[in-house]
Design a protein around this motif. Structure first.
Motif, PDB file in Angstrom:
ATOM      1  N   GLN A 105     -24.973 -13.306  36.402  1.00 31.36           N
ATOM      2  CA  GLN A 105     -23.680 -13.958  36.243  1.00 31.36           C
ATOM      3  C   GLN A 105     -22.679 -13.160  35.414  1.00 31.36           C
ATOM      4  OE1 GLN A 105     -22.568 -17.061  37.622  1.00 31.36           O
ATOM      5  NE2 GLN A 105     -24.352 -16.481  38.856  1.00 31.36           N
ATOM      6  N   PHE A 106     -23.140 -12.149  34.671  1.00 31.67           N
ATOM      7  CA  PHE A 106     -22.262 -11.551  33.668  1.00 31.67           C
ATOM      8  C   PHE A 106     -22.079 -10.045  33.889  1.00 31.67           C
ATOM      9  CE2 PHE A 106     -24.198 -15.289  31.738  1.00 31.67           C
ATOM     10  CZ  PHE A 106     -23.058 -15.984  31.337  1.00 31.67           C
ATOM     11  N   ASP A 107     -20.814  -9.615  33.757  1.00 30.52           N
ATOM     12  CA  ASP A 107     -20.473  -8.203  33.866  1.00 30.52           C
ATOM     13  C   ASP A 107     -20.624  -7.471  32.529  1.00 30.52           C
ATOM     14  OD1 ASP A 107     -19.827  -8.179  36.579  1.00 30.52           O
ATOM     15  OD2 ASP A 107     -17.797  -8.898  36.202  1.00 30.52           O
ATOM     16  N   LEU A 108     -20.628  -8.216  31.439  1.00 32.02           N
ATOM     17  CA  LEU A 108     -20.818  -7.621  30.120  1.00 32.02           C
ATOM     18  C   LEU A 108     -21.546  -8.626  29.240  1.00 32.02           C
ATOM     19  CD1 LEU A 108     -20.213  -5.421  27.934  1.00 32.02           C
ATOM     20  CD2 LEU A 108     -18.113  -6.682  27.425  1.00 32.02           C
ATOM     21  N   ILE A 109     -22.592  -8.150  28.561  1.00 27.80           N
ATOM     22  CA  ILE A 109     -23.280  -8.951  27.544  1.00 27.80           C
ATOM     23  C   ILE A 109     -23.276  -8.140  26.261  1.00 27.80           C
ATOM     24  CG2 ILE A 109     -25.434 -10.065  26.853  1.00 27.80           C
ATOM     25  CD1 ILE A 109     -26.084 -10.464  29.799  1.00 27.80           C
ATOM     26  N   PHE A 110     -22.857  -8.781  25.174  1.00 24.69           N
ATOM     27  CA  PHE A 110     -22.720  -8.118  23.884  1.00 24.69           C
ATOM     28  C   PHE A 110     -23.652  -8.761  22.857  1.00 24.69           C
ATOM     29  CE2 PHE A 110     -20.393  -8.360  19.709  1.00 24.69           C
ATOM     30  CZ  PHE A 110     -20.665  -7.069  19.300  1.00 24.69           C
ATOM     31  N   ASP A 111     -24.454  -7.937  22.211  1.00 23.75           N
ATOM     32  CA  ASP A 111     -25.342  -8.391  21.146  1.00 23.75           C
ATOM     33  C   ASP A 111     -25.026  -7.599  19.887  1.00 23.75           C
ATOM     34  OD1 ASP A 111     -27.372  -9.202  19.464  1.00 23.75           O
ATOM     35  OD2 ASP A 111     -28.887  -7.934  20.408  1.00 23.75           O
ATOM     36  N   GLY A 112     -24.328  -8.221  18.969  1.00 29.48           N
ATOM     37  CA  GLY A 112     -23.959  -7.550  17.724  1.00 29.48           C
ATOM     38  C   GLY A 112     -24.924  -7.835  16.586  1.00 29.48           C
ATOM     39  N   GLY A 113     -26.194  -8.123  16.901  1.00 32.71           N
ATOM     40  CA  GLY A 113     -27.193  -8.345  15.871  1.00 32.71           C
ATOM     41  C   GLY A 113     -27.882  -9.678  15.978  1.00 32.71           C
ATOM     42  N   THR A 114     -28.219 -10.087  17.204  1.00 28.60           N
ATOM     43  CA  THR A 114     -28.875 -11.379  17.423  1.00 28.60           C
ATOM     44  C   THR A 114     -30.350 -11.214  17.767  1.00 28.60           C
ATOM     45  OG1 THR A 114     -26.851 -12.535  18.086  1.00 28.60           O
ATOM     46  CG2 THR A 114     -28.921 -13.422  18.923  1.00 28.60           C
TER      47      THR A 114
END
Length: 257
Positions: A105-114
Motif C-alpha cells: 500500500q505504501f510508496d514510502l515507509i519511514f522509521d526514525g527509531g521505532t
C-alpha cells in the motif's frame, strides 16, 4: 526518536532524489524541533540541497514532523503505532503480522527509531517489506552504537545487506553510520556489502565515541521476494567455498517456495 539535524540532512537529500506518488507511512510518530543555537544549520542544509524552504516553514505547533515530511515532498504521512497515545492513524503491533489490506500500500515507509523498540524484529522487518509497493522505499535510522538501554536492540550493517539485499532482493541505495553530535556533525562512515569480500566489516578503531545511527535506504523492486532462511554473509561464503560443501547449494534451499 525524533528528526534531529543528522537525520534532517538525510531526509533533505532524499527529497532531491525520490518523490513518492502514493501513500506514505511513518512507524511511530516522530518529533521535529529546532534548537535556537543551531537553527542556522538547518537553513544551510536546505540551501545546500537547493530547497527553497526555511526551517520555520517546516515546524508545527505540536512538535511533530508531518509538516516537515509534507514540505519535503513526501506526502501526507500516515502514522502507525502500537497505541494511539500520540495520535497514530493506524494501530498495529509490529510484533505481529500486518493485515492483508495494508500489504503493498505504501510508496514510502519511514522509521526514525521505532523498530529498535520492537522485540520481534524479524516480524517487524517482514511487515515493512509486505507493506511496501514495488518501487517503494524504506528509510530507517536506528541505534548502531552508543545507545545502551535506549531500546531493546542496536543494529549492524550486516542486517541491511543480508536481510534487505540478499534475502529480499531489494536494492540498497544507502547504508551508513552517522555520528550524532550534540550540535550536529558530519562524521559518516559508509558500510559496503560484506559479501563482496566474504569477510566481516572491520570497524575497530574506525567508530568514534558517542552515539551513532545506522541509516539506510532500500527499494523494493518488482522482483523482490523474501526467502525462507537468512544467513550471515561471511558464513555463507565459507560454507559455499568449503571442500565439504554439498551438491545442493544453500541458495537453492533459501529460494521462495
Amino acid at each position: 526518536m525524533g528528526v534531529d539535524i543528522e537525520l534532517f540532512e538525510r531526509l533533505a537529500d532524499l527529497s532531491t532524489r525520490f518523490q513518492p506518488e502514493g501513500r506514505t507511512l511513518m512507524l511511530g510518530r516522530h518529533s521535529f524541533r529546532v534548537e535556537d543555537q543551531i537553527k542556522h544549520k538547518f537553513d544551510q542544509i536546505l540551501r545546500k540541497k537547493g530547497l527553497d524552504l526555511t526551517h520555520t516553514e517546516l515546524l508545527q505547533e505540536d512538535g511533530y514532523c508531518e509538516t516537515l515530511m509534507q514540505k519535503l515532498g513526501f506526502g501526507d504521512m500516515e502514522t502507525m503505532d502500537f497505541s494511539d497515545y500520540e495520535g497514530a492513524t493506524i494501530l498495529h503491533d509490529l510484533n505481529r503480522p500486518v493485515a492483508a489490506e495494508l500489504e503493498e500500500q505504501f510508496d514510502l515507509i519511514f522509521d526514525g527509531g521505532t523498530i529498535e523498540h520492537v522485540f520481534n524484529v524479524p516480524m517487524a522487518l517482514e511487515t515493512v517489506f509486505r507493506m511496501l509497493k514495488p518501487g517503494g522505499r524504506f528509510i530507517s535510522a536506528n541505534g548502531f552504537n552508543g545507545w545502551p538501554a535506549h531500546g531493546i536492540y542496536q543494529f549492524n550493517p550486516e542486517l541491511v545487506w543480508t536481510f534487505w539485499g540478499r534475502n529480499c532482493g531489494c536494492t540498497v541505495h544507502d547504508c551508513r553510520g552517522i555520528h550524532k553530535r550534540p550540535r550536529g556533525g558530519d562524521y559518516h562512515i559508509e558500510f559496503k556489502d560484506p559479501a563482496e569480500t566474504g569477510k566481516r566489516l572491520r570497524l575497530k578503531g574506525k567508530i568514534p565515541k558517542g552515539r551513532m545511527y545506522l541509516y539506510y535506504e532500500i527499494e523494493k523492486t518488482s522482483g523482490s521476494a523474501m526467502k525462507d532462511l537468512v544467513l550471515q554473509s561471511d558464513y555463507e561464503t565459507k560454507w559455499h567455498s568449503h571442500k565439504n560443501a554439498g551438491a545442493t547449494r544453500l541458495d537453492d534451499e533459501m529460494a521462495p517456495k
